[in-house]
Design an enzyme around this catalytic site. Structure first.
Site, PDB file in Angstrom:
ATOM      1  N   ASP A   1       0.875  -1.170   0.000  1.00 32.20           N
ATOM      2  CA  ASP A   1       0.000   0.000   0.000  1.00 32.20           C
ATOM      3  C   ASP A   1       0.916   1.225   0.000  1.00 32.20           C
ATOM      4  OD1 ASP A   1      -2.379   1.580   0.294  1.00 32.20           O
ATOM      5  OD2 ASP A   1      -1.961   1.768   2.435  1.00 32.20           O
ATOM      6  N   SER A   2       0.309   2.404  -0.076  1.00 33.60           N
ATOM      7  CA  SER A   2       1.121   3.615   0.050  1.00 33.60           C
ATOM      8  C   SER A   2       1.555   3.819   1.512  1.00 33.60           C
ATOM      9  CB  SER A   2       0.316   4.826  -0.426  1.00 33.60           C
ATOM     10  OG  SER A   2      -0.852   4.955   0.362  1.00 33.60           O
TER      11      SER A   2
ATOM     12  N   HIS B   1      -7.287   2.503   3.505  1.00 32.93           N
ATOM     13  CA  HIS B   1      -7.112   3.290   4.730  1.00 32.93           C
ATOM     14  C   HIS B   1      -8.437   3.482   5.486  1.00 32.93           C
ATOM     15  CE1 HIS B   1      -3.218   4.571   3.051  1.00 32.93           C
ATOM     16  NE2 HIS B   1      -2.939   5.146   4.207  1.00 32.93           N
TER      17      HIS B   1
ATOM     18  N   GLU C   1      -2.855   9.121   8.004  1.00 29.80           N
ATOM     19  CA  GLU C   1      -1.395   8.945   8.108  1.00 29.80           C
ATOM     20  C   GLU C   1      -0.791   9.883   9.162  1.00 29.80           C
ATOM     21  OE1 GLU C   1       0.822   6.815   6.662  1.00 29.80           O
ATOM     22  OE2 GLU C   1      -0.660   5.715   5.492  1.00 29.80           O
TER      23      GLU C   1
ATOM     24  N   CYS D   1      -4.227  -1.858  -1.984  1.00 28.14           N
ATOM     25  CA  CYS D   1      -4.366  -0.450  -2.337  1.00 28.14           C
ATOM     26  C   CYS D   1      -5.327  -0.358  -3.521  1.00 28.14           C
ATOM     27  CB  CYS D   1      -2.986   0.093  -2.721  1.00 28.14           C
ATOM     28  SG  CYS D   1      -3.014   1.737  -3.447  1.00 28.14           S
TER      29      CYS D   1
ATOM     30  N   CYS E   1     -10.978   2.529  -0.392  1.00 28.99           N
ATOM     31  CA  CYS E   1      -9.574   2.822  -0.085  1.00 28.99           C
ATOM     32  C   CYS E   1      -9.257   2.029   1.177  1.00 28.99           C
ATOM     33  CB  CYS E   1      -9.394   4.315   0.164  1.00 28.99           C
ATOM     34  SG  CYS E   1      -7.761   4.755   0.808  1.00 28.99           S
TER      35      CYS E   1
HETATM   36  N1  DGL Z   1      -4.791   3.001   0.598  1.00 29.13           N
HETATM   37  C1  DGL Z   1      -4.666   3.270  -0.795  1.00 29.13           C
HETATM   38  C2  DGL Z   1      -5.936   3.019  -1.539  1.00 29.13           C
HETATM   39  O1  DGL Z   1      -6.616   2.076  -1.191  1.00 29.13           O
HETATM   40  C3  DGL Z   1      -3.910   4.510  -1.194  1.00 29.13           C
HETATM   41  C4  DGL Z   1      -4.321   5.789  -0.604  1.00 29.13           C
HETATM   42  C5  DGL Z   1      -3.415   6.953  -0.976  1.00 29.13           C
HETATM   43  O2  DGL Z   1      -2.199   6.854  -0.815  1.00 29.13           O
HETATM   44  O3  DGL Z   1      -3.946   7.966  -1.452  1.00 29.13           O
HETATM   45  O4  DGL Z   1      -6.268   3.649  -2.502  1.00 29.13           O
END
Ligand code: DGL
Length: 276
Positions: free
Chosen positions: A11-12, A185, A151, A74, A183
């Site tokens: 993931d990021s 997150h 984050e 992600c 997402c």
């Molecule tokens: N968690 C990631 C997603 O599902 C990336 C979020 C990001 O870095 O903007 O898209």
């Protein structure tokens, strides 16, 4: 390919921990390699060519590290890069969007999707959902502020609550019956979102369903590990201490995290045919 190898997930940042949590729950005997591209987050406000480049670099490093499968934890990478990179690497690669879309149509008829702006603009969820059931209604909302807030560890700020109310307002107005976390997150925001959404709205976490799909695929390929797992290996491109500290409440332990320098790949620019 041998079953003792790790499953790679990336993931990021800390979003992929929601997928890691499901891996621990559903596949507790698998060993995992986790990568967070924290030096370059957020992904969700970047161009698709950049995302594709990052994903290729991560997959090159992961395959060189000897993983038996990769889960793109992600949505942004799954929406913008999965189809292209699948044929470029010699391991099974799974994305979160199709499993999430399948789960959503089983639950609802009026489906809201919250995601990064890049995932919303790609239309990946709408396309996937409509392909499965064209009678479903889908509304997508890009939420640029969520990932930076998560984050920064600001989930309980009143500002986060205000921002969430704004993003959810058009979906509540459309009387959605189901909301997809588009997402990885966002499941971290569940306590905030639950306060705002009507209690009848069902929440779909694609992490649950991508791990179920990974489990089936490992079984099919004869790659399912059943012995004691190795400790999860964590790597990030940014600050290891910051990642370790931020992920502690979700993991329940402080992970040891390595700083990783990804291979730099140089791709030929695509030539513009009309200029020749
Ligand atoms: N968690 C990631 C997603 O599902 C990336 C979020 C990001 O870095 O903007 O898209």
């Amino acid at each position: 390919m041998t079953k003792e190898k790790r499953i790679g997930i990336f993931d990021s940042g800390v979003g992929g921990l929601t997928v890691l949590r499901e891996l621990y729950r559903q596949l507790p005997t698998e060993s995992i390699l986790y990568f967070g591209d924290t030096a370059r987050l957020p992904y969700g406000t970047r161009q698709s060519a950049e995302i594709l480049q990052f994903v290729r670099e991560i997959l090159t490093w992961m395959t060189e590290s000897g993983v038996k499968m990769v889960i793109m934890a992600c949505n942004t990478s799954s929406a913008l890069a999965l189809e292209t990179v699948r044929s470029e690497f010699d391991v099974p690669i799974l994305g979160v969007i199709l499993p999430g879309a399948r789960a959503a149509v089983q639950q609802g008829r009026r489906i809201g999707v919250i995601s990064t702006p890049a995932t919303a603009a790609s239309n990946a969820y709408r396309r996937a959902i409509m392909e499965i059931d064209p009678d479903t209604r889908v509304w997508q909302v890009g939420c640029p502020e969520f990932v930076p807030l998560i984050e920064q560890g600001r989930i309980n700020d009143s500002y986060t609550y205000e921002v969430a109310r704004e993003y959810l307002a058009p979906l509540i107005q459309q009387q959605i019956d189901t909301l997809v976390y588009g997402c990885t997150h966002y499941p971290h925001l569940e306590p905030v979102l639950r306060q705002i959404l009507p209690s009848s709205v069902r929440l779909i976490d694609p992490a649950v369903h991508v791990v179920a799909a990974a489990s089936r695929e490992l079984e099919l390929l004869g790659l399912r590990e059943t012995r004691q797992p190795l400790p999860t290996r964590f790597g990030v491109s940014g600050c290891p201490q910051q990642f370790a500290q931020l992920s502690r409440p979700w993991l329940g332990y402080t992970p040891s995290v390595e700083k990783i320098t990804l291979p730099t790949l140089v791709y030929e620019p695509v030539r513009n045919a009309s200029a020749e």
